[in-house]
Write a protein that holds these residues in place. Structure first.
Motif, short mmCIF file in Angstrom:
data_model
loop_
_atom_site.label_atom_id
_atom_site.label_comp_id
_atom_site.label_asym_id
_atom_site.label_seq_id
_atom_site.Cartn_x
_atom_site.Cartn_y
_atom_site.Cartn_z
N THR A 221 -7.41 -4.05 4.08
CA THR A 221 -6.68 -3.15 2.67
C THR A 221 -5.77 -4.06 1.92
N PHE B 230 0.04 6.76 4.99
CA PHE B 230 -0.48 5.17 5.32
C PHE B 230 0.27 4.84 6.38
N VAL C 278 -10.94 1.45 6.34
CA VAL C 278 -10.61 2.60 6.85
C VAL C 278 -10.69 2.77 8.40
N ASN D 260 -10.64 11.41 4.60
CA ASN D 260 -10.03 11.61 3.10
C ASN D 260 -9.84 10.16 2.42
N ILE D 261 -9.31 9.49 3.34
CA ILE D 261 -9.27 8.08 2.69
C ILE D 261 -10.54 7.48 2.04
N SER D 262 -11.39 7.46 3.02
CA SER D 262 -12.94 6.99 2.69
C SER D 262 -13.22 7.73 1.44
N TYR E 206 -1.25 3.70 -2.88
CA TYR E 206 -0.73 3.89 -1.45
C TYR E 206 0.77 4.48 -1.58
N PRO F 107 -3.86 11.13 -5.38
CA PRO F 107 -3.71 10.62 -4.04
C PRO F 107 -3.06 11.72 -3.13
N VAL G 273 -5.59 13.07 -0.15
CA VAL G 273 -5.31 12.79 1.11
C VAL G 273 -4.07 13.33 1.62
#
Length: 400
Positions: free
Chosen positions: A203, A135, A195, A273-275, A128, A256, A260
């Motif tokens: 999260t 995010f 998501v 993309n996060i999934s 993250y 990451p 993402v």
């Protein structure tokens, strides 16, 4: 007249070690001389079993006409106590001297599986923060909220490390490893359900589970090294286990920003993309949890060293967890090491958490922050490997 033959037969009977641990050199020594020698100690014609004392006449003078090669204390101990290959019996361990010791080939698989799920846990810690701006835009929260996704690891560690180490000491290695790998897997799957822009709390819940898993992971490298590896492998094995966590941080810096990218103008693409990142992490964590169930054992069939053998044979009531903690904090060198290591680790975690925000203040692109973080971790990984090899070779712990 048959008595001398009977005595000689007893002395040479297979499977019966001779008196005082010495083998007579063949050559027809009379029985009277042999019995006198057994009372007075070895002479020039005797060969000690498993190596004689370092200050014995045989060790000091050696055989006539042959050069003596003196072994270092650790090498001499290794020759006497450890086998030459996986699963082989330790020379001299079959008698009353002590329990059998052996090195198990499984130890490398155990170390590999642990290093890999430690890698995944470290990856989830930093995934993250290294793209914090992405995010922030996706969940519509402040940078402090994203920072807490990293800081929750440190927050969970402080109160939970003592019960986690107590569990490791009382319940053993396998249960602790299963808790670490299982919670890591569970937290990864919980994050797969977060998501959506309004599900930041989900999260955070998943990340909190991963932070608890971390408590059951970071304390295992030294235990795995001591329980599964021989005396000359302990430092290298411990450094390798720690290396897995560092490598996970490196991968967390690198992947990451690539998986993402910042596509704030297209929320659906960003969510996809996060999934992809979350589900990929969950799949790997699940595979490693299954392998942990299959591979991890409490301890090898035979202890890898004489020290481990003695520890396993000691009565449980002789050990007190609370007393050991009190003794540690009364040890000044340990307290100094604790303070210096805490400062160093705190500085690294702080820089890692805020690295993306620091870089984006002056430069554009999350990839730059990831590459800088990768460089920091790789430098530390090289140092870990070199220090582990150096300590195994020299044992100069105080110097380092």
């Amino acid at each position: 007249m048959a008595q001398p033959d009977e005595e000689e037969g007893v002395a040479a009977a297979p499977g019966h070690p001779p008196a005082n641990g010495y083998l007579p050199v063949p050559g027809g020594v009379p029985a009277g001389k042999m019995s006198a020698e057994s009372q007075q100690g070895p002479k020039a014609g005797s060969l000690p079993l498993n190596g004689g004392p370092r200050d014995s006449p045989a060790a000091a003078s050696g055989a006539p006409g042959r050069p003596q090669t003196q072994l270092a204390p650790e090498e001499e101990t290794q020759v006497r106590l450890l086998p030459t290959g996986p699963g082989e019996e330790t020379p001299g361990a079959e008698g009353p001297q002590g329990p059998r010791t052996a090195l198990s080939a499984r130890r490398f698989v155990v170390l590999l599986i642990f290093s890999l799920y430690s890698l995944v846990n470290a990856f989830q810690w930093i995934q993250y923060s290294i793209i914090s701006n992405v995010f922030e835009g996706f969940y519509g929260v402040s940078s402090l909220h994203i920072d807490w996704l990293s800081m929750v690891y440190m927050l969970a560690y402080v109160p939970l490390i003592f019960p986690a180490t107590w569990l490791l000491d009382t319940r053993g290695l396998r249960l602790t490893a299963l808790l670490g790998s299982g919670l890591n897997c569970l937290g990864a799957w919980v994050k797969c359900g977060s998501v959506q822009p309004h599900l930041f709390w989900v999260t955070m819940l998943g990340q909190s589970l991963c932070s608890v898993a971390q408590v059951f992971i970071l304390g295992l490298p030294s235990r795995i090294a001591s329980v599964w590896f021989g005396p000359k492998e302990v430092s290298t094995a411990c450094a390798t286990a720690v290396l897995g966590n560092q490598l996970g941080t490196a991968v967390g810096f690198l992947l990451p920003p690539v998986l993402v990218p910042n596509t704030q103008n297209n929320t659906d693409l960003l969510a996809g993309n996060i999934s992809t990142m979350f589900y990929g992490t969950s799949a790997v964590a699940t595979l490693l949890f299954i392998l942990t169930i299959i591979v991890f054992k409490e301890k090898p069939r035979h202890p890898p060293s004489e020290a481990q053998a003695a520890l396993q044979l000691s009565p449980p009531e002789q050990y007190s967890y609370g007393k050991s903690i009190r003794n540690l904090f009364k040890n000044i060198p340990f307290v100094l090491l604790l303070i210096t290591y805490g400062i160093m680790t705190g500085a690294f975690y702080s820089v890692s958490t805020l690295l993306n925000q620091l870089i984006l203040t002056y430069y554009e692109g999350e990839v730059n922050a990831g590459r800088i973080g990768l460089t920091l971790v790789v430098a530390g990984m090289v140092g870990s490997i070199l220090c582990g090899l150096w300590l195994d070779h020299t044992k100069t712990y105080k110097l380092l």
